[in-house]
Every structure is written in structure tokens, then in C-alpha cells.
Design a protein around this motif. Sequence first.
Motif, PDB file in Angstrom:
ATOM      1  N   ALA A 116     -18.771  38.177 -55.942  1.00  0.00           N
ATOM      2  CA  ALA A 116     -19.320  36.820 -55.944  1.00  0.00           C
ATOM      3  C   ALA A 116     -20.193  36.585 -54.721  1.00  0.00           C
ATOM      4  O   ALA A 116     -21.132  35.770 -54.771  1.00  0.00           O
ATOM      5  CB  ALA A 116     -18.189  35.803 -55.990  1.00  0.00           C
ATOM      6  N   ASN A 117     -19.911  37.260 -53.639  1.00  0.00           N
ATOM      7  CA  ASN A 117     -20.689  37.073 -52.409  1.00  0.00           C
ATOM      8  C   ASN A 117     -22.138  37.510 -52.548  1.00  0.00           C
ATOM      9  O   ASN A 117     -22.985  37.133 -51.744  1.00  0.00           O
ATOM     10  CB  ASN A 117     -20.046  37.842 -51.260  1.00  0.00           C
ATOM     11  CG  ASN A 117     -18.706  37.275 -50.863  1.00  0.00           C
ATOM     12  OD1 ASN A 117     -18.455  36.084 -51.031  1.00  0.00           O
ATOM     13  ND2 ASN A 117     -17.836  38.122 -50.345  1.00  0.00           N
ATOM     14  N   GLU A 118     -22.426  38.321 -53.572  1.00  0.00           N
ATOM     15  CA  GLU A 118     -23.794  38.778 -53.779  1.00  0.00           C
ATOM     16  C   GLU A 118     -24.703  37.682 -54.310  1.00  0.00           C
ATOM     17  O   GLU A 118     -25.911  37.732 -54.155  1.00  0.00           O
ATOM     18  CB  GLU A 118     -23.798  39.929 -54.797  1.00  0.00           C
ATOM     19  CG  GLU A 118     -23.228  41.220 -54.271  1.00  0.00           C
ATOM     20  CD  GLU A 118     -24.255  42.030 -53.491  1.00  0.00           C
ATOM     21  OE1 GLU A 118     -24.040  43.240 -53.322  1.00  0.00           O
ATOM     22  OE2 GLU A 118     -25.278  41.469 -53.055  1.00  0.00           O
ATOM     23  N   TYR A 119     -24.113  36.695 -54.973  1.00  0.00           N
ATOM     24  CA  TYR A 119     -24.899  35.734 -55.721  1.00  0.00           C
ATOM     25  C   TYR A 119     -25.153  34.475 -54.887  1.00  0.00           C
ATOM     26  O   TYR A 119     -24.215  33.895 -54.346  1.00  0.00           O
ATOM     27  CB  TYR A 119     -24.183  35.369 -57.017  1.00  0.00           C
ATOM     28  CG  TYR A 119     -24.014  36.538 -57.946  1.00  0.00           C
ATOM     29  CD1 TYR A 119     -22.984  37.475 -57.752  1.00  0.00           C
ATOM     30  CD2 TYR A 119     -24.884  36.739 -59.007  1.00  0.00           C
ATOM     31  CE1 TYR A 119     -22.832  38.565 -58.589  1.00  0.00           C
ATOM     32  CE2 TYR A 119     -24.728  37.830 -59.865  1.00  0.00           C
ATOM     33  CZ  TYR A 119     -23.707  38.728 -59.646  1.00  0.00           C
ATOM     34  OH  TYR A 119     -23.560  39.807 -60.481  1.00  0.00           O
ATOM     35  N   GLY A 120     -26.405  34.062 -54.856  1.00  0.00           N
ATOM     36  CA  GLY A 120     -26.762  32.921 -54.030  1.00  0.00           C
ATOM     37  C   GLY A 120     -26.906  31.623 -54.770  1.00  0.00           C
ATOM     38  O   GLY A 120     -26.903  30.551 -54.162  1.00  0.00           O
ATOM     39  N   TYR A 121     -27.028  31.699 -56.076  1.00  0.00           N
ATOM     40  CA  TYR A 121     -27.214  30.500 -56.886  1.00  0.00           C
ATOM     41  C   TYR A 121     -26.047  30.365 -57.857  1.00  0.00           C
ATOM     42  O   TYR A 121     -25.683  31.337 -58.525  1.00  0.00           O
ATOM     43  CB  TYR A 121     -28.528  30.568 -57.658  1.00  0.00           C
ATOM     44  CG  TYR A 121     -29.740  30.694 -56.769  1.00  0.00           C
ATOM     45  CD1 TYR A 121     -30.425  31.901 -56.669  1.00  0.00           C
ATOM     46  CD2 TYR A 121     -30.189  29.613 -56.031  1.00  0.00           C
ATOM     47  CE1 TYR A 121     -31.527  32.029 -55.849  1.00  0.00           C
ATOM     48  CE2 TYR A 121     -31.299  29.728 -55.209  1.00  0.00           C
ATOM     49  CZ  TYR A 121     -31.960  30.931 -55.121  1.00  0.00           C
ATOM     50  OH  TYR A 121     -33.062  31.043 -54.303  1.00  0.00           O
ATOM     51  N   TRP A 122     -25.526  29.150 -57.931  1.00  0.00           N
ATOM     52  CA  TRP A 122     -24.352  28.883 -58.765  1.00  0.00           C
ATOM     53  C   TRP A 122     -24.538  27.601 -59.547  1.00  0.00           C
ATOM     54  O   TRP A 122     -25.131  26.638 -59.057  1.00  0.00           O
ATOM     55  CB  TRP A 122     -23.094  28.742 -57.904  1.00  0.00           C
ATOM     56  CG  TRP A 122     -22.699  30.029 -57.247  1.00  0.00           C
ATOM     57  CD1 TRP A 122     -23.148  30.517 -56.067  1.00  0.00           C
ATOM     58  CD2 TRP A 122     -21.777  30.992 -57.770  1.00  0.00           C
ATOM     59  NE1 TRP A 122     -22.557  31.740 -55.808  1.00  0.00           N
ATOM     60  CE2 TRP A 122     -21.716  32.049 -56.836  1.00  0.00           C
ATOM     61  CE3 TRP A 122     -21.013  31.057 -58.933  1.00  0.00           C
ATOM     62  CZ2 TRP A 122     -20.896  33.161 -57.039  1.00  0.00           C
ATOM     63  CZ3 TRP A 122     -20.203  32.168 -59.126  1.00  0.00           C
ATOM     64  CH2 TRP A 122     -20.159  33.201 -58.187  1.00  0.00           C
ATOM     65  N   GLY A 123     -23.983  27.600 -60.764  1.00  0.00           N
ATOM     66  CA  GLY A 123     -23.903  26.375 -61.530  1.00  0.00           C
ATOM     67  C   GLY A 123     -22.642  25.606 -61.179  1.00  0.00           C
ATOM     68  O   GLY A 123     -21.834  26.041 -60.355  1.00  0.00           O
ATOM     69  N   GLN A 124     -22.473  24.467 -61.828  1.00  0.00           N
ATOM     70  CA  GLN A 124     -21.324  23.600 -61.562  1.00  0.00           C
ATOM     71  C   GLN A 124     -20.090  24.017 -62.356  1.00  0.00           C
ATOM     72  O   GLN A 124     -18.990  23.544 -62.058  1.00  0.00           O
ATOM     73  CB  GLN A 124     -21.679  22.148 -61.889  1.00  0.00           C
ATOM     74  CG  GLN A 124     -22.726  21.568 -60.931  1.00  0.00           C
ATOM     75  CD  GLN A 124     -22.237  21.586 -59.495  1.00  0.00           C
ATOM     76  OE1 GLN A 124     -21.180  21.082 -59.179  1.00  0.00           O
ATOM     77  NE2 GLN A 124     -23.019  22.194 -58.615  1.00  0.00           N
ATOM     78  N   GLY A 125     -20.265  24.857 -63.356  1.00  0.00           N
ATOM     79  CA  GLY A 125     -19.130  25.331 -64.127  1.00  0.00           C
ATOM     80  C   GLY A 125     -18.936  24.571 -65.422  1.00  0.00           C
ATOM     81  O   GLY A 125     -19.338  23.415 -65.559  1.00  0.00           O
ATOM     82  N   THR A 126     -18.311  25.246 -66.375  1.00  0.00           N
ATOM     83  CA  THR A 126     -17.948  24.633 -67.648  1.00  0.00           C
ATOM     84  C   THR A 126     -16.521  25.029 -67.979  1.00  0.00           C
ATOM     85  O   THR A 126     -16.134  26.192 -67.819  1.00  0.00           O
ATOM     86  CB  THR A 126     -18.931  25.046 -68.763  1.00  0.00           C
ATOM     87  OG1 THR A 126     -18.630  24.333 -69.961  1.00  0.00           O
ATOM     88  CG2 THR A 126     -18.891  26.546 -69.047  1.00  0.00           C
ATOM     89  N   GLN A 127     -15.729  24.052 -68.416  1.00  0.00           N
ATOM     90  CA  GLN A 127     -14.307  24.275 -68.643  1.00  0.00           C
ATOM     91  C   GLN A 127     -14.060  24.893 -70.014  1.00  0.00           C
ATOM     92  O   GLN A 127     -14.500  24.346 -71.033  1.00  0.00           O
ATOM     93  CB  GLN A 127     -13.539  22.957 -68.537  1.00  0.00           C
ATOM     94  CG  GLN A 127     -12.048  23.067 -68.845  1.00  0.00           C
ATOM     95  CD  GLN A 127     -11.273  23.826 -67.786  1.00  0.00           C
ATOM     96  OE1 GLN A 127     -11.411  23.555 -66.589  1.00  0.00           O
ATOM     97  NE2 GLN A 127     -10.447  24.774 -68.208  1.00  0.00           N
ATOM     98  N   VAL A 128     -13.338  25.989 -70.011  1.00  0.00           N
ATOM     99  CA  VAL A 128     -12.868  26.610 -71.252  1.00  0.00           C
ATOM    100  C   VAL A 128     -11.344  26.526 -71.263  1.00  0.00           C
ATOM    101  O   VAL A 128     -10.689  26.946 -70.312  1.00  0.00           O
ATOM    102  CB  VAL A 128     -13.315  28.082 -71.344  1.00  0.00           C
ATOM    103  CG1 VAL A 128     -12.664  28.767 -72.545  1.00  0.00           C
ATOM    104  CG2 VAL A 128     -14.828  28.173 -71.428  1.00  0.00           C
ATOM    105  N   THR A 129     -10.810  25.970 -72.335  1.00  0.00           N
ATOM    106  CA  THR A 129      -9.358  25.856 -72.484  1.00  0.00           C
ATOM    107  C   THR A 129      -8.956  26.498 -73.796  1.00  0.00           C
ATOM    108  O   THR A 129      -9.471  26.130 -74.855  1.00  0.00           O
ATOM    109  CB  THR A 129      -8.912  24.395 -72.453  1.00  0.00           C
ATOM    110  OG1 THR A 129      -9.347  23.783 -71.233  1.00  0.00           O
ATOM    111  CG2 THR A 129      -7.395  24.291 -72.539  1.00  0.00           C
ATOM    112  N   VAL A 130      -8.049  27.454 -73.716  1.00  0.00           N
ATOM    113  CA  VAL A 130      -7.580  28.167 -74.901  1.00  0.00           C
ATOM    114  C   VAL A 130      -6.114  27.808 -75.124  1.00  0.00           C
ATOM    115  O   VAL A 130      -5.258  28.090 -74.280  1.00  0.00           O
ATOM    116  CB  VAL A 130      -7.745  29.683 -74.740  1.00  0.00           C
ATOM    117  CG1 VAL A 130      -7.347  30.403 -76.029  1.00  0.00           C
ATOM    118  CG2 VAL A 130      -9.179  30.029 -74.351  1.00  0.00           C
ATOM    119  N   SER A 131      -5.842  27.192 -76.245  1.00  0.00           N
ATOM    120  CA  SER A 131      -4.470  26.777 -76.556  1.00  0.00           C
ATOM    121  C   SER A 131      -3.763  27.868 -77.347  1.00  0.00           C
ATOM    122  O   SER A 131      -4.376  28.569 -78.153  1.00  0.00           O
ATOM    123  CB  SER A 131      -4.482  25.477 -77.347  1.00  0.00           C
ATOM    124  OG  SER A 131      -5.120  25.659 -78.590  1.00  0.00           O
ATOM    125  N   SER A 132      -2.462  27.960 -77.116  1.00  0.00           N
ATOM    126  CA  SER A 132      -1.687  28.997 -77.815  1.00  0.00           C
ATOM    127  C   SER A 132      -1.147  28.492 -79.143  1.00  0.00           C
ATOM    128  O   SER A 132      -1.223  27.324 -79.454  1.00  0.00           O
ATOM    129  CB  SER A 132      -0.529  29.454 -76.929  1.00  0.00           C
ATOM    130  OG  SER A 132       0.265  28.342 -76.575  1.00  0.00           O
TER     131      SER A 132
END
Length: 128
Positions: free
Chosen positions: A112-128
Motif C-alpha cells: 500500500a505504501n507504493e500508492y500515492g492516490y486513494w479513493g474514499q472506499g466503498t463498503q462491501v458486506t457479505v451475509s452468511s
Amino acid sequence: QVQLVESGGRLVQAGGSLRLSCSASGRTFRNHNYALGWFRPAPGTQRALVAAISWSGANTYYADSVKGRFTISRDNAKNTVYLQMDSLKPEDTAIYYCAARTYYSGMNYYSANEYGYWGQGTQVTVSS
């Protein structure tokens, strides 16, 4: 500068599929030879590689836990990188982050330290 915006995360049942997208604005992927990756939190680290793709798309890299289930791809004309997620498991539940950096020879796609640009993220939820 490049701005990254993820989308596609939602609640899904185990065994299902999702496709995440990450769209970029600002500098284009093609003109700046960006390597791209998807990361998620993992025990002992804030962000562990899920999948990465070279600037040309010729090379891809995956975490062992997702090999054979997830596929990363990119469309440089659309400035977008995708993560196709199949056979989802509850342990895939996480916030997924898109990341980018200009490629250089010898870069470590897994760090992860290699990457300089990041998004805010998107939530993935997997229900059992």
C-alpha cells in the motif's frame, strides 16, 4: 493529481457476485502509466492488497485469499478500473479502496505504501 471514486459496494449474500468500479478524474490512466490496485483492511495492516493491475493491463496480481474468485480489469479509455468479485464469502466483508500510482520498474504492487492516490472506499458486506 488524480481523484479516485469507488462505487458498486452493497450488501450481498454469500456465494453472490459484485462488480466494483473506480473512476478517475484529473490525470488520465493512459497518459500517466498508472498502476492500479484494490485494497481492503486485514489483520495487522490497515490496507492489504486484494488485486492490482499493471499500467498496460498485461499483468495482474492477487491476494491468495481471492485468487480464482476475483478479477481485476481496467478500461483506460474510460479511466476506470474494475474488480469483479464472484463466490463472495462473509470474510470478504470490508471497505474496498482503489489506489493508483505512476508505474516504475521494480515497484511492489502488493505494498500500500507504493500508492500515492486513494479513493474514499466503498463498503462491501457479505451475509452468511
